[in-house]
Design an enzyme around this catalytic site. Structure first.
Site, PDB file in Angstrom:
ATOM      1  CB  ALA A 110      -0.937   0.002   1.206  1.00 19.87           C
TER       2      ALA A 110
ATOM      3  CB  CYS B  89     -21.139 -14.840  -7.133  1.00 18.91           C
ATOM      4  SG  CYS B  89     -22.360 -15.809  -6.201  1.00 18.91           S
TER       5      CYS B  89
ATOM      6  CB  THR C  54       4.763  -4.387   1.677  1.00 15.14           C
ATOM      7  OG1 THR C  54       4.172  -5.466   2.414  1.00 15.14           O
ATOM      8  CG2 THR C  54       6.189  -4.773   1.292  1.00 15.14           C
ATOM      9  CB  SER C  55       3.299  -3.728   7.080  1.00 13.94           C
ATOM     10  OG  SER C  55       2.395  -4.774   6.750  1.00 13.94           O
TER      11      SER C  55
ATOM     12  CG  ASP D 116      -3.647   0.617  -6.493  1.00 13.40           C
ATOM     13  OD1 ASP D 116      -2.977   0.077  -7.397  1.00 13.40           O
ATOM     14  OD2 ASP D 116      -3.130   1.071  -5.451  1.00 13.40           O
TER      15      ASP D 116
ATOM     16  CB  ILE E 176       7.854   4.872  -1.960  1.00 14.84           C
ATOM     17  CG1 ILE E 176       7.988   3.944  -0.755  1.00 14.84           C
ATOM     18  CG2 ILE E 176       7.779   4.045  -3.246  1.00 14.84           C
ATOM     19  CD1 ILE E 176       6.751   3.148  -0.452  1.00 14.84           C
TER      20      ILE E 176
ATOM     21  CG  HIS F 106      -3.423  -9.475  -1.370  1.00 13.70           C
ATOM     22  ND1 HIS F 106      -2.830  -8.614  -0.470  1.00 13.70           N
ATOM     23  CD2 HIS F 106      -2.901 -10.706  -1.119  1.00 13.70           C
ATOM     24  CE1 HIS F 106      -1.992  -9.305   0.299  1.00 13.70           C
ATOM     25  NE2 HIS F 106      -2.012 -10.563  -0.086  1.00 13.70           N
TER      26      HIS F 106
ATOM     27  CB  CYS G 171     -26.403 -18.393  -8.229  1.00 11.43           C
ATOM     28  SG  CYS G 171     -25.193 -17.651  -7.101  1.00 11.43           S
TER      29      CYS G 171
ATOM     30  CB  THR H 142       0.726   6.646   0.616  1.00 13.51           C
ATOM     31  OG1 THR H 142       2.143   6.635   0.414  1.00 13.51           O
ATOM     32  CG2 THR H 142       0.323   5.407   1.395  1.00 13.51           C
TER      33      THR H 142
END
Length: 249
Positions: A18, A125, A191-192, A100, A234, A117, A153, A22
């Protein structure tokens, strides 16, 4: 020497989190001003079991998705630097935890970006795996469906993002592991390194002989494994690192 890694000519794997987005106006999750730090309900809605069990939580989640600043965000210098790295001819793969699509919008080749992710541009669905564009589902919400159901469905719809409590796609994480094992340089950017199995790619890369370079404002659990840890912003650090990598080979 800490700078020896810049001269390694082999493949480069870049794990992005993330923090790289930022500067595009998208808040991170766990930082001092992070989304979950300021709004614990947002983290609650990111857990699969909670989301599926609570219709009211889903209603709030759909509203939050519509208001997500990522829809108006533009790629920044960090994203563009990775495009420059690819276009330089270096063998590079981006393993992103972000949803994103800013890497794509910056100009990175789709085949060079592995979304660990998922992404926020689609809905899926939970019952039949049918997919639809997120924008179409937003139109349904705006038309009066606060918790739109699957048109195939009648099942529960969610963003095509991997939630807590959901497994990652085995093929995707398997490909990421291969890249981690084959690279000479593994960059972990913004990233953490607290979410697994993505964070574990660092250890896999180091175990296979790669130099680990971490670019992150906050300490991570993998700092001690790193060849170098960079605490600079960054959007400043990554363009410089990429220029050095290109010049070194």
């Amino acid at each position: 020497m800490a700078d020896d890694w810049r001269g390694r000519p082999g493949p480069i794997a870049v794990l992005t989190g993330a923090g790289i987005s930022t500067d595009s106006g998208i808040p991170d999750f766990r930082g001092p001003r992070g989304l979950w730090t300021r709004n614990p309900i947002a983290e609650l809605a990111s857990t699969y079991q909670n989301y599926v069990a609570d219709p009211q939580l889903r209603v709030r989640a759909w509203q939050a998705r519509r208001d997500n600043p990522a829809w108006k965000a533009e790629p920044n210098a960090g994203h563009r630097a990775l495009v420059d790295l690819e276009r330089s001819g270096r063998a590079v793969r981006i393993l992103t935890q972000n949803i994103d699509r800013l890497h794509h919008r910056a100009g990175s080749s789709g085949r060079k970006v592995l979304e660990l992710h998922g992404n926020m541009l689609e809905v899926v669905c939970v019952s039949c795996d049918a997919r639809a564009p997120m924008r179409e589902t937003f139109d349904r919400v705006a038309a009066g469906e606060p918790d739109p159901a699957c048109v195939e469905c009648g099942g529960i719809l969610k963003s095509a993002v991997v939630m807590f409590g959901e497994p990652l796609d085995e093929q995707v994480i398997g490909e990421a592991a291969v890249y981690a094992q084959k690279c000479d340089i593994f960059l972990a950017v913004g990233t953490s390194l607290r979410v697994h199995p993505a964070a574990g790619l660092c250890e896999l890369a180091v175990g296979s002989g790669a130099d680990l370079v971490i670019v992150n404002n906050e300490p991570t659990p993998y700092d001690e494994l790193a060849t170098e840890v960079i605490r600079e912003p960054i959007s400043e650090a990554l363009p410089r690192i990429v220029a050095e990598l290109i010049a070194a080979v």
